[in-house]
Design an enzyme around this catalytic site. Sequence first.
Site, PDB file in Angstrom:
ATOM      1  N   GLY A 255       0.752  -1.179   0.123  1.00  0.00           N
ATOM      2  CA  GLY A 255      -0.016   0.030   0.023  1.00  0.00           C
ATOM      3  C   GLY A 255       0.896   1.197   0.040  1.00  0.00           C
ATOM      4  O   GLY A 255       2.021   1.131   0.022  1.00  0.00           O
ATOM      5  N   HIS A 256       0.015   2.399   0.031  1.00  0.00           N
ATOM      6  CA  HIS A 256       1.000   3.713   0.092  1.00  0.00           C
ATOM      7  C   HIS A 256       1.444   4.108   1.177  1.00  0.00           C
ATOM      8  O   HIS A 256       1.261   3.606   2.077  1.00  0.00           O
ATOM      9  CB  HIS A 256      -0.345   4.794  -0.402  1.00  0.00           C
ATOM     10  CG  HIS A 256      -1.238   5.012   0.503  1.00  0.00           C
ATOM     11  ND1 HIS A 256      -2.297   5.878   0.066  1.00  0.00           N
ATOM     12  CD2 HIS A 256      -1.507   4.648   1.689  1.00  0.00           C
ATOM     13  CE1 HIS A 256      -3.277   5.755   1.073  1.00  0.00           C
ATOM     14  NE2 HIS A 256      -2.744   4.938   1.885  1.00  0.00           N
TER      15      HIS A 256
END
Length: 360
Positions: A255-256
């Site tokens: 994920g970011h």
Amino acid sequence: MASTSFFPPRPSSTLAEIASLTKATLVDASYAEHRITGLASLDEAGPMHLSFFENLRYSDELANTRAGACLVSERFEGRVPSHVAVLRARRPFHAFVAYARHLYSDALRPHTGIGAPGIAPTAVIHETAKLEDEVTVEPLAVIGPDVEIGSGTVIGAGAVIAAGVKIGRDCDIGAGSHLQHALIGNNVLMHPGCHIGQDGFGFIFAGQHTKVPQTGRVIIQHDVELGAGTTIDRGSLRDTVIGEGTKIDNQVQIGHNVTIGRHCVIAAKCGLAGSLTLGDNVALGAMVGINNHVMIGDGAQVAAMSGVKDSIPAGERWGGIFARPTRTWFREMLAVRRLAEGSGAETAARPDDDRDEGRG
């Protein structure tokens, strides 16, 4: 055994040459000129194959092998049949891999074999892109504006390198991969279908779920390897970073804003939520899920199929759902088993009830 149609080997080697390359000792010098043409497991090997043994689980295979030579430690040397040449090595599998890397060097990189070195006629390269010498761009790949690609790098068939992406030297970008908003170091290997730099999963979760702009990048440092189908989201405000030497298996989602340290190992189908941090040398088993904003310390290990919601101190081993130290997890599982066994014994001792009365 290795398929020569897909992985043509180098010319055969004598056992004396193999001993020199692997730093092994050829126990019987009379075998020095015996030639080896390939590698195989003990049960599939023939007289021209090299194999190895270091696990007693495969004792029967060793006893019945037809291999021409076997890498083995001094501890197990006496188990090798008399017709098999012995190459004594302190770490047999490491020595076997050293020769495998020599014999099948093409298998170390995710080449498709499509097209010749250089730029394929059907590749699309923007006029502002900068490619150093000896870059290969395979058919139907697309290179966008202001892209920079270092020498020795291969862009696989159908890959898309979006505007502004920078790729270092001696990289392999697998067929069908898509890179955007990313800076890639040297000697990075991406297997087919990787997707790097797409939006992170960022929303204000209320009403209609308002999308949050994702304006960071993905930075992949030197010597990283990504398995097929792996996806890495770009950061929202800060970058998503994959540390030097880290190896990531197939179908992993990152994920970011995630930061992964150096030399980590992440097995298939792990899911890493946004803004978490892995230290250096962390190992995650397959299908581990980690909550956002968690910190996993240097050298920590997480068992396969675990769910991690809390930070893990450096050097510890955790597992389970939700993950906790493995000793605690094992004790709890043992206690549950004993409880279930006790409950089952009591149930079996009860007389039958009348719920099935009257059924034929």
